[in-house]
Scaffold this motif. Structure first.
Motif, PDB file in Angstrom:
ATOM      1  N   VAL A 104     -10.636   1.867  -8.311  1.00  0.00           N
ATOM      2  CA  VAL A 104      -9.886   0.882  -7.534  1.00  0.00           C
ATOM      3  C   VAL A 104      -8.723   2.307  -7.280  1.00  0.00           C
ATOM      4  O   VAL A 104      -8.100   1.265  -6.559  1.00  0.00           O
ATOM      5  N   VAL A 105      -7.786   3.036  -7.751  1.00  0.00           N
ATOM      6  CA  VAL A 105      -7.122   4.331  -7.109  1.00  0.00           C
ATOM      7  C   VAL A 105      -7.357   4.681  -5.941  1.00  0.00           C
ATOM      8  O   VAL A 105      -6.669   4.695  -5.233  1.00  0.00           O
ATOM      9  N   LEU A 106      -8.736   5.368  -6.251  1.00  0.00           N
ATOM     10  CA  LEU A 106      -8.558   6.000  -5.192  1.00  0.00           C
ATOM     11  C   LEU A 106      -8.917   4.323  -3.622  1.00  0.00           C
ATOM     12  O   LEU A 106      -8.355   4.916  -2.479  1.00  0.00           O
ATOM     13  N   GLY A 107      -9.839   3.344  -4.140  1.00  0.00           N
ATOM     14  CA  GLY A 107      -9.408   2.535  -2.862  1.00  0.00           C
ATOM     15  C   GLY A 107      -8.157   2.081  -1.913  1.00  0.00           C
ATOM     16  O   GLY A 107      -7.685   1.846  -1.537  1.00  0.00           O
ATOM     17  N   LEU A 108      -7.094   2.470  -3.063  1.00  0.00           N
ATOM     18  CA  LEU A 108      -5.310   1.503  -3.193  1.00  0.00           C
ATOM     19  C   LEU A 108      -5.243   2.891  -2.113  1.00  0.00           C
ATOM     20  O   LEU A 108      -4.465   2.387  -1.646  1.00  0.00           O
ATOM     21  N   LEU A 109      -5.493   4.611  -2.510  1.00  0.00           N
ATOM     22  CA  LEU A 109      -4.958   5.768  -1.564  1.00  0.00           C
ATOM     23  C   LEU A 109      -5.395   5.247  -0.907  1.00  0.00           C
ATOM     24  O   LEU A 109      -4.817   5.563   0.899  1.00  0.00           O
ATOM     25  N   GLY A 110      -7.061   5.324  -0.847  1.00  0.00           N
ATOM     26  CA  GLY A 110      -7.233   5.118   1.327  1.00  0.00           C
ATOM     27  C   GLY A 110      -6.662   3.626   1.662  1.00  0.00           C
ATOM     28  O   GLY A 110      -6.719   3.736   3.067  1.00  0.00           O
ATOM     29  N   TRP A 111      -6.641   2.692   1.076  1.00  0.00           N
ATOM     30  CA  TRP A 111      -6.182   0.981   1.990  1.00  0.00           C
ATOM     31  C   TRP A 111      -4.943   1.711   2.321  1.00  0.00           C
ATOM     32  O   TRP A 111      -4.592   1.542   3.655  1.00  0.00           O
ATOM     33  N   HIS A 112      -3.861   2.281   1.298  1.00  0.00           N
ATOM     34  CA  HIS A 112      -2.316   2.395   1.856  1.00  0.00           C
ATOM     35  C   HIS A 112      -2.602   3.624   2.950  1.00  0.00           C
ATOM     36  O   HIS A 112      -1.850   3.550   4.055  1.00  0.00           O
ATOM     37  N   VAL A 115      -3.607   1.963   6.104  1.00  0.00           N
ATOM     38  CA  VAL A 115      -2.420   0.520   6.940  1.00  0.00           C
ATOM     39  C   VAL A 115      -0.980   1.308   7.633  1.00  0.00           C
ATOM     40  O   VAL A 115      -0.782   0.445   8.000  1.00  0.00           O
ATOM     41  N   ARG A 116      -0.977   2.232   6.771  1.00  0.00           N
ATOM     42  CA  ARG A 116       0.430   2.996   7.317  1.00  0.00           C
ATOM     43  C   ARG A 116       0.433   3.442   8.823  1.00  0.00           C
ATOM     44  O   ARG A 116       1.367   4.130   9.860  1.00  0.00           O
ATOM     45  N   GLN A 117      -0.971   3.992   9.145  1.00  0.00           N
ATOM     46  CA  GLN A 117      -1.299   4.587  10.718  1.00  0.00           C
ATOM     47  C   GLN A 117      -0.734   4.144  11.268  1.00  0.00           C
ATOM     48  O   GLN A 117      -0.320   3.182  11.085  1.00  0.00           O
ATOM     49  N   ALA A 118      -0.370   4.669  12.558  1.00  0.00           N
ATOM     50  CA  ALA A 118      -0.224   3.768  13.753  1.00  0.00           C
ATOM     51  C   ALA A 118      -1.396   2.599  14.259  1.00  0.00           C
ATOM     52  O   ALA A 118      -2.165   3.159  13.933  1.00  0.00           O
ATOM     53  N   VAL A 119      -0.253   1.466  14.648  1.00  0.00           N
ATOM     54  CA  VAL A 119      -1.646   0.326  15.516  1.00  0.00           C
ATOM     55  C   VAL A 119      -2.264   1.368  16.706  1.00  0.00           C
ATOM     56  O   VAL A 119      -1.731   1.558  17.423  1.00  0.00           O
ATOM     57  N   GLY A 120      -3.139   0.460  16.534  1.00  0.00           N
ATOM     58  CA  GLY A 120      -4.583   1.583  17.855  1.00  0.00           C
ATOM     59  C   GLY A 120      -5.396   1.487  16.804  1.00  0.00           C
ATOM     60  O   GLY A 120      -6.350   1.457  18.008  1.00  0.00           O
ATOM     61  N   PHE A 398       1.018   9.717  -1.815  1.00  0.00           N
ATOM     62  CA  PHE A 398       0.589   9.072  -1.315  1.00  0.00           C
ATOM     63  C   PHE A 398      -0.430   7.243  -1.589  1.00  0.00           C
ATOM     64  O   PHE A 398      -0.894   7.058  -1.554  1.00  0.00           O
ATOM     65  N   SER A 399       1.069   6.705  -1.816  1.00  0.00           N
ATOM     66  CA  SER A 399       1.368   5.006  -2.349  1.00  0.00           C
ATOM     67  C   SER A 399       2.951   5.010  -1.247  1.00  0.00           C
ATOM     68  O   SER A 399       3.280   5.867  -1.360  1.00  0.00           O
ATOM     69  N   PRO A 400       2.949   3.573  -1.563  1.00  0.00           N
ATOM     70  CA  PRO A 400       4.255   3.785  -0.942  1.00  0.00           C
ATOM     71  C   PRO A 400       5.280   3.565  -1.919  1.00  0.00           C
ATOM     72  O   PRO A 400       6.297   3.615  -1.286  1.00  0.00           O
ATOM     73  N   LEU A 401       5.282   4.019  -3.270  1.00  0.00           N
ATOM     74  CA  LEU A 401       7.045   4.325  -3.731  1.00  0.00           C
ATOM     75  C   LEU A 401       6.957   5.417  -3.135  1.00  0.00           C
ATOM     76  O   LEU A 401       8.675   5.182  -3.234  1.00  0.00           O
ATOM     77  N   ALA A 402       6.490   6.952  -2.583  1.00  0.00           N
ATOM     78  CA  ALA A 402       7.043   7.398  -2.239  1.00  0.00           C
ATOM     79  C   ALA A 402       6.551   8.747  -0.796  1.00  0.00           C
ATOM     80  O   ALA A 402       5.912   9.315  -0.656  1.00  0.00           O
ATOM     81  N   ASP A 403       6.046   6.964  -0.106  1.00  0.00           N
ATOM     82  CA  ASP A 403       5.696   7.646   1.598  1.00  0.00           C
ATOM     83  C   ASP A 403       6.421   8.460   1.857  1.00  0.00           C
ATOM     84  O   ASP A 403       7.353   8.462   3.015  1.00  0.00           O
ATOM     85  N   PRO A 404       5.735  10.237   2.136  1.00  0.00           N
ATOM     86  CA  PRO A 404       6.948  10.617   2.821  1.00  0.00           C
ATOM     87  C   PRO A 404       6.809  10.152   4.175  1.00  0.00           C
ATOM     88  O   PRO A 404       7.714  10.991   4.701  1.00  0.00           O
TER      89      PRO A 404
END
Length: 616
Positions: A104-112, A115-120, A398-404
């Motif tokens: 679950v943690v790996l999946g959430l990290l990979g998803w975030h 999805v935070r990457q630039a559109v395209g 590597f989560s939305p909490l403190a996304d660099p």
């Protein structure tokens, strides 16, 4: 047949696994082979979805859904490794729960991360994960797994430090040997393919290039290596003991080097350290090396494993040296952030410095004779606490909490709004290509700004297809170029070429760049020689602008490596006319490649020696 670990009589990790029953060993082997084969098949299928399918599009599902493909790829890469390491070491229920949480943690990290990457990232583009996620996820998994295994074996939330040490270091050796075995296996396959190619048989060479063969065979080989090293427990312990012994004596070398470095700083100053541009990373790397080597000497803290007296002294000194190293790292990072603001790399470096600070405080306290515990014993609690903090820090980063990227964009936008950076010096490339969706949204806001200069540059950045199409930010106000001789002035506007070249960040502090005005070609026009710590660059004025026309490597002709700035200060630079003109060939001017340049340089540098007088 049951997988080993399903009963309460399973030996602890410290027991000799070579004494396990044949049935249990066979069950562990079957389980690990099944894990390796399954991982290989899943990775191959995921790879196939990214290939050209010959049906008018480059990819098929799930590769066409980056938010799904990224998590699947990360889980397929790392979850089987958790299972391989957990079989036979964790109770089945514990392993199942831990594997579920890890998935679950790996999946959430990979998803975030996707999805935070630039559109395209559309159906014609391969989905991707950012490179930093892979090593950091691996570190977090390794630490978390080896916090869980000893605790499960001792049936308590926090295990003894000896159990943590034994499990983690043994697993580290096992991992290194397994990777080495897999690499050796592939080297032998390539060697065999070369032998068959010599006699005209290319089947093996063609086979190992096929993904359907290479991917499953690699994962299966790694799984077999993990099993072989696991059941040969005595071998692993022997290798670990030798490695710990050798590394512990390297602590003496590292301690002397760091102590010498710290002792020299008051005399040399910090300018040289800050001038590297990577002071924080360099100092934190030295601190990390000390932490690892301290643990190789301390080991599990048992009296029978205590190091010799000289190493005990080295451990105490090294533990105390951690504090000034971490302070230097934080100082350098704070200066950089104050000058240029936050970036993802600086946020990650700050997180590493915080973890380093935990080690520095704990180890420094352990080295002082103010506690009643045994020799360096507070180090044990520090290691466990820092391990938990490291895992938590990685998950937060590597989560939305403190996304660099999000934090960096917010800081850079705030600097622009309050006037800390001008529109000309603002880094629009960072928003367009290096900060993902949040950067694109910020760039859209700037494009709608009432400030014409900001809006124009933001729109140009939005239209750029490559980061190289965007002019790098001007740092004119931060460039320091000293003129030689002292008291002279450089030609007006000379800083312009420095701003538009890759060396613009080099001349950001006093003493790093020195420039001399002189006529290099005898045409009556002034050129400028710019010296930095590595080379000399020649600039000339053309069409009202200063452009770089060439560089000089002072060590090219076999001479000693010199600091070009010191050579300039000593008056050792003077133009020497070239003996050969350029050659025009079919309307194209070609410089002659003068092979005797170095001999000529040596002849100019050294006057001829008079011949000895003939004997009487």
């Amino acid at each position: 047949m049951t997988i080993f670990g399903a009963n309460e009589t399973a030996p602890r990790d410290g027991a000799d696994r070579s004494s396990l029953g044949v049935e249990n060993q066979r069950a562990m082997a079957v389980a690990r082979i099944a894990i390796g084969v399954t991982q290989g098949l899943v990775l191959y299928l995921l790879y196939r979805t990214t290939e050209d399918q010959g049906i008018g599009r480059a990819m098929i599902w799930p590769a066409t859904v980056p938010g799904l493909f990224g998590p699947l790829m990360l889980v397929a890469l790392y979850l089987p490794v958790v299972l391989l390491a957990g079989v036979g070491r964790l109770r089945p229920m514990t392993l199942a729960v831990w594997a579920g949480i890890a998935a679950v943690v790996l999946g959430l990290l990979g998803w975030h991360d996707v999805v935070r990457q630039a559109v395209g990232n559309g159906p014609d583009e391969a989905p991707y994960l950012d490179l930093p996620l892979f090593p950091f996820a691996a570190v977090a998994l390794f630490i978390a797994h080896h916090l869980i295994v000893p605790a499960d074996q001792e049936r308590r939330w926090i295990a003894s430090f000896a159990a943590y040490f034994d499990t983690a270091w043994k697993a580290g050796v096992q991992l290194a040997l397994s990777i080495g075995f897999t690499v050796a296996f592939w080297l032998l396959l390539f060697l065999g393919a070369a032998l068959f190619n010599v006699i005209g048989l290319r089947f093996l060479g063609d086979l190992i290039q096929e993904p359907w063969f290479a991917i499953p065979v690699t994962t299966l080989t790694f799984a077999v290596a993990v099993h072989l090293t696991d059941v040969r427990d005595g071998l692993i312990r022997g290798v670990r003991s030798v490695a710990l012994m050798l590394l512990s004596w390297l602590l003496l070398v590292m301690t002397v080097l760091v102590a010498g470095f710290m002792a020299a700083l008051p005399f040399t100053g910090l300018d040289g350290l800050w001038a590297t541009g990577s002071a924080t990373a360099l100092v934190l790397a030295a601190a990390g090396a000390l932490i690892v080597l301290i643990n190789t000497a301390y080991q599990d803290g048992r009296p029978e494993n205590a190091p010799p007296a000289v190493l005990k002294i080295a451990v105490r000194v090294a533990a105390l040296l951690l504090t000034p190293l971490v302070v230097l790292a934080i100082w350098g990072l704070a200066l950089r952030i104050g000058q240029y603001g936050l970036t993802p790399d600086r946020i990650i470096a700050a997180a590493c410095a915080v973890v380093g600070g935990i080690y520095a405080v704990g180890y420094g306290y352990a080295a002082l004779p103010v506690h009643r515990a045994g020799w360096m014993q507070p180090l044990e609690r520090t290691n466990v606490g820092a391990a938990v903090a490291t895992v938590a820090t990685i998950l937060v980063l590597f989560s939305p909490l403190a996304d660099p990227a999000r934090l960096s964009v917010a800081d850079q936008m705030a600097r622009l709004e309050r006037g800390a950076v001008s529109p000309e010096a603002f880094d629009y490339r960072f928003l367009r290509f290096e900060s993902g969706r949040v950067g694109e949204k910020a760039l859209a806001r700037l494009a709608a700004s009432s400030d014409a200069a900001v809006a124009t540059r933001a729109k140009e950045a939005q239209a750029a297809e490559s980061r190289y199409e965007i002019e790098p930010p001007s740092v004119l106000s931060q460039v320091v170029i000293e003129a030689y001789p002292a008291g002279t002035a450089l030609p007006q506007g000379f800083a312009v070429p420095v701003m538009s070249s890759d060396i613009r960040a080099t001349c950001d502090t006093a003493g790093k760049c020195l420039a001399q005005s002189l006529d290099m070609n005898g045409d009556g026009q002034v050129e400028v020689l710019l010296a930095n710590p590595w080379m000399l660059m020649l600039f000339q004025q053309a069409d009202g602008a200063w452009v770089e026309v060439g560089t000089v490597d002072l060590a090219r002709c076999g001479g000693p490596r010199q600091d070009p700035r010191e050579t300039m200060r000593s008056g050792g630079l003077r133009p020497v006319p070239s003996p050969w003109a350029d050659l025009e060939v079919a309307g194209v001017v070609n410089p002659i490649n003068r092979s005797a340049d170095c001999e000529r340089a040596q002849a100019v540098a050294k006057p001829p020696v008079a011949a000895p007088a003939p004997p009487r």
